[in-house]
Design a protein around this motif. Structure first.
Motif, short mmCIF file in Angstrom:
data_model
loop_
_atom_site.label_atom_id
_atom_site.label_comp_id
_atom_site.label_asym_id
_atom_site.label_seq_id
_atom_site.Cartn_x
_atom_site.Cartn_y
_atom_site.Cartn_z
N TYR A 159 0.88 -1.43 -0.02
CA TYR A 159 0.02 -0.01 0.01
C TYR A 159 0.85 1.29 -0.04
O TYR A 159 0.33 2.35 -0.23
CB TYR A 159 -0.97 0.02 1.29
CG TYR A 159 -2.04 -1.20 1.12
CD1 TYR A 159 -3.08 -0.89 0.70
CD2 TYR A 159 -1.61 -2.23 1.87
CE1 TYR A 159 -4.28 -2.14 0.62
CE2 TYR A 159 -2.18 -3.38 1.79
CZ TYR A 159 -3.48 -3.21 1.27
OH TYR A 159 -4.49 -4.40 1.16
N ASN B 131 3.44 7.26 1.80
CA ASN B 131 2.40 7.77 1.62
C ASN B 131 1.73 7.94 3.12
O ASN B 131 0.57 8.89 3.01
CB ASN B 131 1.55 7.49 0.71
CG ASN B 131 1.06 6.04 0.88
OD1 ASN B 131 0.61 5.63 2.10
ND2 ASN B 131 0.88 5.06 0.06
N THR C 121 -2.65 8.10 -2.14
CA THR C 121 -1.99 8.38 -3.34
C THR C 121 -2.35 7.24 -4.52
O THR C 121 -3.23 6.45 -4.10
CB THR C 121 -0.58 8.11 -3.19
OG1 THR C 121 -0.27 6.50 -2.58
CG2 THR C 121 0.02 9.09 -2.26
N LYS C 122 -1.90 7.43 -5.70
CA LYS C 122 -2.37 6.45 -7.01
C LYS C 122 -1.77 5.15 -6.48
O LYS C 122 -2.54 4.14 -6.54
CB LYS C 122 -1.36 6.92 -7.99
CG LYS C 122 -2.10 6.05 -9.39
CD LYS C 122 -1.24 6.56 -10.74
CE LYS C 122 -1.71 5.93 -11.85
NZ LYS C 122 -1.36 6.35 -12.95
N LEU C 123 -0.55 4.84 -5.91
CA LEU C 123 -0.05 3.70 -5.37
C LEU C 123 -1.14 3.10 -4.27
O LEU C 123 -1.51 1.85 -4.52
CB LEU C 123 1.44 3.75 -4.86
CG LEU C 123 1.80 2.65 -4.05
CD1 LEU C 123 1.89 1.19 -4.88
CD2 LEU C 123 3.24 2.67 -3.28
N HIS C 124 -1.48 3.72 -3.43
CA HIS C 124 -2.48 3.08 -2.40
C HIS C 124 -3.81 2.87 -3.08
O HIS C 124 -4.48 1.84 -2.53
CB HIS C 124 -2.51 4.48 -1.29
CG HIS C 124 -3.20 3.98 -0.09
ND1 HIS C 124 -3.38 4.70 0.97
CD2 HIS C 124 -3.88 2.88 0.32
CE1 HIS C 124 -3.98 4.09 1.97
NE2 HIS C 124 -4.38 2.88 1.72
N LEU C 125 -4.32 3.78 -3.74
CA LEU C 125 -5.90 3.32 -4.34
C LEU C 125 -5.73 2.21 -5.20
O LEU C 125 -6.65 1.32 -5.22
CB LEU C 125 -6.10 4.57 -5.22
CG LEU C 125 -6.58 5.97 -4.29
CD1 LEU C 125 -6.74 7.10 -5.31
CD2 LEU C 125 -7.49 5.70 -3.45
N ASN C 126 -4.64 2.17 -6.01
CA ASN C 126 -4.26 0.80 -7.00
C ASN C 126 -4.42 -0.44 -6.00
O ASN C 126 -4.85 -1.48 -6.20
CB ASN C 126 -3.24 1.01 -7.81
CG ASN C 126 -3.50 1.96 -8.85
OD1 ASN C 126 -4.60 2.25 -9.37
ND2 ASN C 126 -2.32 2.41 -9.64
#
Length: 212
Positions: free
Chosen positions: A167, A172, A177-182
């Motif tokens: 995550y 973050n 962030t984009k990484l977290h949401l993905n």
């Protein structure tokens, strides 16, 4: 227009009214999708102000870490949290205030005046207090509390990232962030995610609607 750095103006004004134990109070972690909200209360020693003390948002992580240690050595500090469960059951504003109340209550010396970052004074706070909008950029006591709260929560999220890899919490801090949401879409929701927050609620709701 040059920005005026944080100073002891609010603390000096409080002392002129007869107050002697003045605590700066701040919290961090309202915006993340995961993890607790963390607050700190700090009573500075006016004769031992760490050099370079400023709002945590204006400092590098290295400088924050150094000041964190110096503040703990020279000031009275208390750190408290409100859990993910409390955030979900109360709402993030009330949970933030609860963490602030706990931080103030945890000080070894009970403050007779609190400087609160923001535009609201927590309802459960005992004693005299004043709210200061953008107080972490105006009051050195609040700036110190912002550093203590942020470094503490960042370290906590690094620890949680080791338990829940993927995550990006180590970088973050639980923010969306984009990484977290993905990762939420690919790995799912953990026990540390705030279910009352819209992105998490939507994922859980969608999961329920597509599950037979």
């Amino acid at each position: 227009m040059q920005k005026i750095p944080a100073d002891l103006s609010f603390e000096t004004a409080a002392r002129s009214l007869g107050f002697t134990a003045i605590a700066g109070v701040d919290e961090v972690g309202r915006g993340p999708l995961a993890g607790p909200v963390t607050a700190a209360a700090v009573i500075l020693d006016p004769a031992r102000i760490p050099p370079g003390l400023a709002d945590s948002k204006t400092l590098t992580s290295t400088k924050r870490e150094k000041l964190f240690d110096q503040i703990l050595e020279t000031a009275q500090c208390s750190i408290a949290h409100a859990s993910v469960e409390e955030i979900d059951s109360l709402n993030i504003l009330r949970a933030s205030h609860l963490a602030m109340e706990r931080a103030v209550a945890g000080l070894a010396l009970a403050p007779d005046h609190c400087l609160i970052d923001g535009n609201l004074i927590p309802l459960g706070l005992k004693g005299r207090a004043e709210a200061i909008v953008k107080g972490d950029a105006k009051s050195l006591s609040i700036a110190a509390a912002s550093i203590i709260a942020k470094v503490t929560r960042d370290r906590l999220m690094v620890d949680l990232a080791q338990q829940h890899p993927g995550y990006g919490w180590e970088v973050n801090a639980g923010y969306p962030t984009k990484l977290h949401l993905n990762a939420l879409l690919n790995l799912g929701v953990t026990a540390w995610h705030r279910r009352s927050f819209k992105p998490i609620h939507n994922i859980l709701y969608q999961a329920k609607t597509v599950t037979p």
